[in-house]
Design an enzyme around this catalytic site. Structure first.
Site, PDB file in Angstrom:
ATOM      1  CG  ASP A  59      -1.923   0.664   1.240  1.00  0.00           C
ATOM      2  OD1 ASP A  59      -1.865   1.620   0.206  1.00  0.00           O
ATOM      3  OD2 ASP A  59      -2.575   0.681   1.691  1.00  0.00           O
ATOM      4  CB  THR A  92      -1.045   6.311  -2.426  1.00  0.00           C
ATOM      5  OG1 THR A  92      -2.440   6.243  -1.671  1.00  0.00           O
ATOM      6  CG2 THR A  92      -0.126   7.208  -1.456  1.00  0.00           C
ATOM      7  CB  THR A  93       1.239   3.594  -5.951  1.00  0.00           C
ATOM      8  OG1 THR A  93       0.765   2.920  -4.696  1.00  0.00           O
ATOM      9  CG2 THR A  93       2.498   3.100  -6.308  1.00  0.00           C
ATOM     10  CG  ASP A 397      -6.439   1.426   0.985  1.00  0.00           C
ATOM     11  OD1 ASP A 397      -7.496   2.051   1.893  1.00  0.00           O
ATOM     12  OD2 ASP A 397      -5.683   0.896   0.826  1.00  0.00           O
TER      13      ASP A 397
END
Length: 535
Positions: A59, A92-93, A397
Site C-alpha cells: 500500500d 496514492t501510488t 481501502d
C-alpha cells in the site's frame, strides 16, 4: 551573487536549471521507490522500525506514512499523495508515478530551452481535456446499485493490496458490510463497520459478522457462556458504588450507625439490580420463556451486583466501549437506556446468539445473527501482527472503494484503459492547441502512459510491446482497452470485471497537475531560515 546571499551569507541557493534538477531528481527518486508496488502483480516492501518491528506492505499510503523522507520536494509529493488517500482512499501510488513522469517528460522540453510556464499552460489545457474524457467514460452503477459491479470494484482495489486468494475472500465481506450500513438518502458511514482483529488461525479465516464483536466478556464464572435467541438491553447505568461528585464527609458515632450507612449505600444499587431482574422476569414469559437475557452496560457492575444477575441467569458485560454503544443499538435494535425507571419491551434488541470465545488471556464476545443489522463487524484473523495489519489496511481501502462507487453512482474501466483513451484523445487534441503549449499537452499525454507501462513491467512483460498493442487495439475497436497482465494482450476491462473509482481518477488528475506545475515553476530553492543565520 544572488540578493539572498548579500542578506544571509550562509544561505544555500539552487537557481534555475539546478533548482529544477533538484525537484525532478526528488520526484524520480520517490517514483522509483513506489513504481514496483503498482497493480495486482506489484511487489512487497518490508519496513523495519527502529524497534525492529516488521511491516510488509504494497500500500503506497502506508509506505509514504511510515518512510522517513528527508528531501523537502519528495516530502511535499508524499504529502500530496497521502492527502489523495485521505480524500478518496486510493490512488496514492499512481499519484506519485504520474507526478514523477510529468516532471520527467517536461524536463525533455525544458532542457531544450522551452520555458516551464509554457509547459504548465499545456498541462492545464490537457487537464481540461482529460476531465472531459473521464466524464465520457463513466459507466453508471444503476439503481439499485449492481452488486456484481460493486464486487468487481472492491476486488480490483483489494488485489493491489493483498494476495489474490485473500482479496477474493475479503471482497464479499467488504461489499456486504457497506450495503448493510447503507441508509437510503444518507452518506455511507463507515464508522458503523467495526474492524476487530484476532491473532488466531490464518488470514483466510477473516469473515463478516452480522452483528458486533467486543473484545471483553462476562465477569462472573456462573454467568452463561452462550445465550441463544437473546433479548439485549444496552444501558449506561452505574451498577456499582460510586463516590460523590463533590468532596463530602459522613460522620458516625457508633458501629451501628456505620452499618446503617453501608446498608443505605448498598440499597441504592440493589434497587437498580432488583428492577433489572424483575424486568427480565416480566419479558421472559409465555412464548419468550426460553429466551436468554443479556445486559451490556457502558458503566461498571460491582461483584455483588454480578452475583445477583448471574443467579437470575443474566449475562452481563460491563464497561463496553462508547463507540460500541451506538453500534449495538443499530445492530440489535432497541434503545440505549440511561435509567431503569421506565423500562419497556421496546427498549430491548434481539440477537440469534451471544457467545464468548477465549483466546489465551483475551475474551471476545460475539453478538451474531441479528435481523437487518445497520452495523456489522469485519473480523480480521491472522497468525501474526504484520499479517493482521496488512489485511486491516486492505479492508479499509476496500470499504472506501465500495463507498466511493455508491456515492459516485458510476465506475471507470480499469487496467490502464483510462490512461490509454486519454493519451489518444490528447494526441488528437494537441493539433487544436495553438503555439508552443501543444508541447505541454504532448508531455502530459506521454506521462499518462506510465501507468500501463508500469503495470506491464511489474507483470514481467515488455512495456513498449504492451503500450503499442493497447494503442493499436484502441484505435481499431474504439473501445476502452486495458492490459491483461497474465498474457500482456489487450482486453476489455469491463468484461474482465476490472473497474476503478471515478472520484479517485478525478482527484488524481487535479492533484498531479497542480503539484507538477508548481514544482516546474520553482526557479530558486533557498535554505535560508533563521537557523542558518545562527553560529
Amino acid at each position: 551573487m544572488t540578493a539572498i546571499k548579500s542578506l544571509n551569507p550562509k544561505a544555500e541557493v539552487a537557481r534555475a536549471a539546478a533548482a529544477l534538477a533538484v525537484n525532478i531528481a526528488a520526484a524520480k527518486g520517490l517514483q522509483d521507490v513506489l513504481r514496483t508496488n503498482l497493480g495486482p502483480k506489484g511487489t512487497m516492501k518490508m519496513l523495519v522500525s527502529g524497534a525492529g518491528d516488521i511491516k510488509l506492505t504494497k500500500d503506497g499510503n502506508v509506505l509514504l506514512h511510515e518512510m522517513q523522507i528527508q528531501h523537502p520536494t519528495a516530502s511535499l509529493i508524499a504529502r500530496v499523495a497521502t492527502a489523495q488517500d485521505d480524500i478518496t482512499g486510493d490512488g496514492t501510488t499512481s499519484n506519485v508515478l504520474i507526478i514523477g513522469e510529468l516532471l520527467k517528460q517536461a524536463d525533455l522540453y525544458v532542457s531544450e530551452g522551452l520555458h516551464p510556464r509554457i509547459v504548465t499552460e499545456g498541462f492545464d489545457k490537457a487537464k481540461g481535456k482529460c476531465l472531459e474524457v473521464l466524464e465520457g467514460m463513466r459507466v453508471d452503477l444503476g439503481s439499485p446499485p449492481d452488486r456484481d459491479r460493486l464486487m468487481c470494484v472492491a476486488r480490483t482495489s483489494l488485489r493491489t493490496k493483498v494476495g489474490t486468494e485473500v482479496a477474493d475472500l475479503l471482497t464479499e465481506a467488504v461489499v456486504d458490510a457497506v450495503l448493510a450500513v447503507k441508509v437510503e438518502g444518507q452518506p455511507v458511514d463507515l464508522h458503523m463497520v467495526e474492524i476487530m482483529a484476532m491473532q488466531h488461525k490464518t488470514d483466510n479465516d477473516t469473515r463478516l459478522v452480522r452483528g458486533l464483536v467486543m473484545d471483553h466478556g462476562g465477569r462472573h464464572p456462573d454467568m452463561p457462556k452462550r445465550v441463544d435467541n437473546a433479548f439485549i438491553l444496552t444501558c449506561n447505568v452505574s451498577l456499582e458504588y460510586e463516590k460523590t461528585e463533590v468532596n463530602s464527609s459522613f460522620f458516625y458515632k457508633t458501629a451501628e450507625e456505620r452499618d446503617k450507612l453501608v446498608v443505605a449505600e448498598r440499597a441504592f444499587i440493589d434497587e437498580r439490580v432488583k428492577k433489572l431482574v424483575e424486568f427480565k422476569e416480566k419479558v421472559c414469559v409465555g412464548d419468550n420463556k426460553d429466551r436468554g437475557f443479556v445486559v451490556i452496560n457502558q458503566k461498571g457492575i460491582d461483584p455483588l451486583s454480578l452475583d445477583r444477575l448471574a443467579a437470575a441467569g443474566i449475562l452481563a458485560l460491563r464497561r463496553a466501549k462508547r463507540r460500541n454503544m451506538e453500534r449495538l443499538a443499530l445492530a440489535v435494535g432497541g434503545v440505549a437506556v440511561n435509567s431503569f425507571e421506565s423500562l419497556s419491551r421496546e427498549d430491548l434488541g434481539s440477537a440469534g446468539s451471544v457467545y464468548e470465545q477465549i483466546l489465551g488471556e483475551e475474551k471476545f464476545t460475539f453478538v451474531e445473527d441479528c435481523e437487518n443489522p445497520a452495523s456489522v463487524t469485519i473480523l480480521v484473523k491472522g497468525p501474526n501482527k504484520h499479517t493482521i495489519t496488512q489485511v486491516k489496511d486492505a479492508v479499509r481501502d476496500g470499504l472506501r472503494a465500495v463507498k466511493n462507487a455508491l456515492e459516485d453512482g458510476a465506475l471507470i474501466p480499469g487496467a490502464g484503459a483510462f490512461e490509454v483513451v486519454a493519451h489518444r484523445a490528447l494526441v488528437g487534441f494537441k493539433d487544436e492547441v495553438k503555439g508552443k503549449a501543444k508541447l505541454g499537452v504532448q508531455a502530459f499525454a506521454d506521462a499518462l502512459l506510465v501507468v500501463p507501462k508500469t503495470l506491464a513491467v511489474n507483470a514481467g512483460l515488455d512495456p513498449q510491446d504492451v503500450v503499442v498493442s493497447l494503442l493499436e487495439e484502441h484505435v481499431t475497436s474504439g473501445q476502452p482497452i486495458g492490459v491483461e497482465l497474465s498474457s500482456g494482450k489487450p482486453m476489455l476491462p469491463g468484461d474482465a470485471g476490472i473497474w476503478d473509482n471515478y472520484c479517485v481518477k478525478r482527484q488524481l488528475i487535479h492533484s498531479c497537475v497542480v503539484i507538477a506545475s508548481n514544482l516546474l515553476l520553482v526557479d530558486e530553492i533557498m535554505r535560508a531560515g533563521m537557523s542558518s543565520l545562527k553560529g
